[in-house]
Design an enzyme around this catalytic site. Structure first.
Site, short mmCIF file in Angstrom:
data_model
loop_
_atom_site.label_atom_id
_atom_site.label_comp_id
_atom_site.label_asym_id
_atom_site.label_seq_id
_atom_site.Cartn_x
_atom_site.Cartn_y
_atom_site.Cartn_z
N GLU A 1 14.62 -2.21 17.56
CA GLU A 1 13.94 -0.92 17.69
C GLU A 1 13.37 -0.81 19.09
OE1 GLU A 1 11.76 0.98 14.15
OE2 GLU A 1 10.12 0.35 15.50
N ALA B 1 9.98 0.63 6.18
CA ALA B 1 9.19 -0.61 6.26
C ALA B 1 9.43 -1.30 7.59
CB ALA B 1 9.53 -1.51 5.08
N ARG B 2 10.42 -2.17 7.66
CA ARG B 2 10.81 -2.85 8.88
C ARG B 2 12.33 -2.93 8.93
NH1 ARG B 2 6.33 -1.87 10.04
NH2 ARG B 2 4.68 -3.24 10.82
N HIS C 1 10.87 5.97 14.20
CA HIS C 1 9.61 5.39 13.72
C HIS C 1 8.54 6.48 13.64
CE1 HIS C 1 7.70 1.19 13.30
NE2 HIS C 1 6.98 2.06 12.63
N LEU C 2 8.89 7.53 12.95
CA LEU C 2 8.08 8.74 12.88
C LEU C 2 7.16 8.78 11.66
CD1 LEU C 2 7.83 11.61 14.25
CD2 LEU C 2 9.57 12.37 12.60
N ASP D 1 9.07 -6.30 -7.27
CA ASP D 1 8.13 -7.02 -6.40
C ASP D 1 7.86 -8.37 -7.04
OD1 ASP D 1 5.71 -8.07 -5.16
OD2 ASP D 1 5.45 -6.08 -4.28
N ASP E 1 13.93 5.16 9.22
CA ASP E 1 12.87 5.45 10.19
C ASP E 1 12.55 4.21 11.02
OD1 ASP E 1 10.85 7.30 11.26
OD2 ASP E 1 9.41 5.87 10.42
N ARG F 1 0.84 -1.20 0.00
CA ARG F 1 0.00 0.00 0.00
C ARG F 1 0.87 1.25 0.00
NH1 ARG F 1 -2.26 -3.48 3.79
NH2 ARG F 1 -4.40 -4.19 3.40
#
Length: 335
Positions: free
Chosen positions: A274, A245-246, A293-294, A185, A269, A165
């Site tokens: 984390e 993402a992660r 993680h903003l 992808d 981010d 998304r």
């Protein structure tokens, strides 16, 4: 007037007024019977169990525990879960699908600020702004005024990893700019990529040919450390890696080595672990821009998630299906 379905909030209580400010809460309460003063942080309290027994719709969010067999047995009338956040992987259990309980998520709404953050970082990175800021810390006053070679966003290649998304939203936001995006992808074919308006490349080719690479793939066993030493070495000198993402998708040790060598720079981010430990070199490396993680929904953006839930509740009240229902067949490869 139709009888409103019984609903129950299940999340960290402090998040309810943030996700559902007065105007959004009023809209939700017009569609379902829900008490904002009763918020299930777990499902053990006497009052919570009493309401859960007649609850048809759970309004969940960050802090909601997994909906396991014990919870589902205590909620025999449950028919829908409306999640006022992104990923539902920590929440859902097989029992939901087996009971025919629909699960809706506000992940599409949460993708909006992540994509906006990503766009901002792409433009800043392409302009060399992040590197220039670091130089200004030691080069005072700056000479400035001259033409800086090698920077700019005219025709710069941007690689998007993952047509999630957020990845799709990033591609949409890039359209007005004179950039050249590409996509990788494994679940997207040439026809779908053409509809998205981008060339579809193998991961290795995307890494070799793009000056900026932004990561939007889900965290799965297949994507764990998908950007390791070999992959990072494919990226051209001076390339920028952006990860919203992660953290586990990137080998941070390998990234640190390449940033220290002056080969790459990065905007992170998300990290792994984390939060980062206090002694992580990522805090101090001049070639790394770290944020806590903003990118996801913050502050007034949270109301967007609540509004999606209110809209879904209205659809259910009208006898319609949720617009953002989770697809059980593809859930494992989503964020």
């Amino acid at each position: 007037m139709h009888e409103r379905a019984q609903a129950l909030f299940a999340m960290t209580p402090q998040n309810v007024p943030l996700l559902f400010p007065p105007e959004v809460l009023a809209r939700l309460r017009a569609a379902v019977d829900v008490d904002p003063a009763l918020v299930a942080r777990d499902f053990t309290g006497t009052r919570v169990r009493e309401v859960l027994a007649r609850t048809e719709i759970l309004v969940t969010g960050w802090g909601c525990p997994p909906l396991d067999e014990e919870v589902l047995a205590a909620a025999p009338r449950l028919r829908a879960v409306l999640h006022a956040a992104g990923s539902v992987k920590a929440l859902v259990t097989p029992g939901l699908g087996e009971r025919g309980i629909s699960v809706s998520t506000a992940a599409a709404a949460n993708a909006v600020p992540v994509a906006e953050y990503t766009l901002a970082m792409i433009l800043l990175a392409g302009k060399g702004a992040l590197a220039a800021r670091e130089r200004l810390r030691t080069d005072r006053p700056s000479s400035g005024g001259g033409v800086v070679p090698g920077i700019g966003n005219h025709g710069r290649r941007v690689g998007v990893i993952g047509a999630s998304r957020t990845g799709r939203r990033v591609l949409d936001l890039l359209r007005p700019f004179d950039l050249r995006p590409a996509l990788t992808d494994p679940y997207v074919g040439e026809e779908e990529a053409a509809a998205l308006g981008v060339p579809l490349l193998p991961l290795d080719e995307l890494l070799r040919t793009c000056a900026i690479v932004t990561v939007h793939a889900p965290a799965t066993p297949e994507t764990h450390r998908m950007l390791g030493r070999r992959e990072l070495d494919l990226m051209p000198d001076g390339a920028v890696l952006i990860n919203t993402a992660r953290g586990a998708l990137v080998d941070h040790d390998a990234l640190v080595e390449r940033v220290r060598a002056g080969r790459l720079t990065a905007v992170l981010d998300v990290t792994d672990p984390e939060p980062l430990p206090a002694d992580s070199p990522l805090y101090d490396l001049p070639g790394v821009f770290v944020t806590p993680h903003l990118a996801g929904s913050q502050g007034n953006e949270l109301a967007r998630l609540g509004r999606v839930v209110a809209e879904e509740a209205e659809r259910l009240a009208a006898g319609e299906k949720p617009a953002y229902a989770v697809d059980w067949a593809t859930l494992e490869r989503e964020a």
